[in-house]
Scaffold this motif. Sequence first.
Motif, PDB file in Angstrom:
ATOM      1  N   ALA A  24      89.234  93.392  13.230  1.00  0.00           N
ATOM      2  CA  ALA A  24      88.304  93.739  12.150  1.00  0.00           C
ATOM      3  C   ALA A  24      88.521  92.838  10.942  1.00  0.00           C
ATOM      4  CB  ALA A  24      88.470  95.211  11.770  1.00  0.00           C
ATOM      5  N   TRP A  25      89.791  92.635  10.566  1.00  0.00           N
ATOM      6  CA  TRP A  25      90.072  91.747   9.425  1.00  0.00           C
ATOM      7  C   TRP A  25      89.688  90.308   9.741  1.00  0.00           C
ATOM      8  CZ3 TRP A  25      90.699  92.685   4.529  1.00  0.00           C
ATOM      9  CH2 TRP A  25      91.183  93.935   4.118  1.00  0.00           C
ATOM     10  N   TRP A  69      79.592  97.353   7.431  1.00  0.00           N
ATOM     11  CA  TRP A  69      80.341  98.445   6.811  1.00  0.00           C
ATOM     12  C   TRP A  69      81.307  99.094   7.813  1.00  0.00           C
ATOM     13  CZ3 TRP A  69      81.224  99.993   1.988  1.00  0.00           C
ATOM     14  CH2 TRP A  69      80.390  99.520   0.976  1.00  0.00           C
ATOM     15  N   ALA A  70      80.921  99.166   9.078  1.00  0.00           N
ATOM     16  CA  ALA A  70      81.823  99.734  10.091  1.00  0.00           C
ATOM     17  C   ALA A  70      83.066  98.865  10.244  1.00  0.00           C
ATOM     18  CB  ALA A  70      81.093  99.866  11.426  1.00  0.00           C
ATOM     19  N   LEU A  71      82.890  97.537  10.230  1.00  0.00           N
ATOM     20  CA  LEU A  71      84.044  96.642  10.290  1.00  0.00           C
ATOM     21  C   LEU A  71      84.930  96.815   9.058  1.00  0.00           C
ATOM     22  CD1 LEU A  71      82.382  93.363  11.626  1.00  0.00           C
ATOM     23  CD2 LEU A  71      84.155  94.693  12.775  1.00  0.00           C
ATOM     24  N   TRP A 110      84.163 107.706   9.749  1.00  0.00           N
ATOM     25  CA  TRP A 110      83.927 106.501   8.962  1.00  0.00           C
ATOM     26  C   TRP A 110      82.719 105.724   9.449  1.00  0.00           C
ATOM     27  CZ3 TRP A 110      85.468 105.663   4.297  1.00  0.00           C
ATOM     28  CH2 TRP A 110      86.560 106.392   3.827  1.00  0.00           C
ATOM     29  N   LEU A 111      82.347 105.893  10.714  1.00  0.00           N
ATOM     30  CA  LEU A 111      81.094 105.316  11.175  1.00  0.00           C
ATOM     31  C   LEU A 111      79.920 106.009  10.483  1.00  0.00           C
ATOM     32  CD1 LEU A 111      79.525 103.407  13.000  1.00  0.00           C
ATOM     33  CD2 LEU A 111      79.667 105.142  14.821  1.00  0.00           C
ATOM     34  N   ALA A 117      76.527 104.245   3.687  1.00  0.00           N
ATOM     35  CA  ALA A 117      76.752 103.102   2.791  1.00  0.00           C
ATOM     36  C   ALA A 117      75.711 102.020   3.017  1.00  0.00           C
ATOM     37  CB  ALA A 117      78.155 102.541   3.005  1.00  0.00           C
ATOM     38  N   ALA A 118      75.365 101.777   4.278  1.00  0.00           N
ATOM     39  CA  ALA A 118      74.344 100.780   4.572  1.00  0.00           C
ATOM     40  C   ALA A 118      72.993 101.205   4.005  1.00  0.00           C
ATOM     41  CB  ALA A 118      74.234 100.564   6.080  1.00  0.00           C
ATOM     42  N   ALA A 119      72.659 102.490   4.126  1.00  0.00           N
ATOM     43  CA  ALA A 119      71.405 102.995   3.562  1.00  0.00           C
ATOM     44  C   ALA A 119      71.401 102.842   2.043  1.00  0.00           C
ATOM     45  CB  ALA A 119      71.201 104.453   3.956  1.00  0.00           C
TER      46      ALA A 119
END
Length: 253
Positions: A24-25, A69-71, A110-111, A117-119
């Motif tokens: 992810a990082w 945002w998921a990453l 968190w998903l 967050a994306a919205a």
Amino acid sequence: MISARIRRMAGGHWLMLFGLILLAWGALYVMALPTDLRVAGRIYGAEFLASLCVVTPDAAGFARITVMWALMSAAMMAPTALPALATYDELGHSGETSFGRLLAGYLAVWLGFSVVAAAAQMALFRADLVSAFGDSRSGWLSAGLLALAGGYQFSALKEACLAKCRAPLSFFMQHWDEGPWRNGLRLGAVCLGCCWALMALAFVGGVMNLAFMGLATVVMVIEKLPDLGRWLTRPLGVVLLAAAGWMALGAGI
């Protein structure tokens, strides 16, 4: 005791978790690279990963931003949960399957946050309050988010969630019979209660700002430590409120 815990964290399920965090990082690093470095370095898939950062006002844009945002959530929040995950692993001799279900429940929360967050990013972009890369264009927005995060540091809800995150043994003993999936959902929920306002500061510090993400991750890890965390929460709130005031003055509010 610490060395024994480290040895127990060498199992296959732990290596998969650490691999997930590193991947992810790594993806976030590639996404944040300047265009010339991505091309010069010939990083495979870099252009695709970089495209995840860019908002377009359509369904495809929303999907890409949700993935981004998921990453971010996986990279930043999984490290903050390591003490709780280690406690769960020690408690029940649960094996890899139960550990995986616990982690899946945690990441599912968190998903869900990533979708919200994306919205929010899409709405802010359409209102011309953030750039196509999610960075704030408005002193009003930056001051408001800083004030919200600073005030939340003093809230009863934040304190209640932190209390559970700082005492994972008591937390899991209380809900042990519910099973790993629901325990993971509960852990994700209290973690979200601790950290959502700080995560929202990505719109101020920069959605793809690696320095901000790294600093925020360290802060959230320390906040959940029982000995050190209590000395950080409220002073951080004071700093954030002061930053909100400074930003408000600069914006002429």
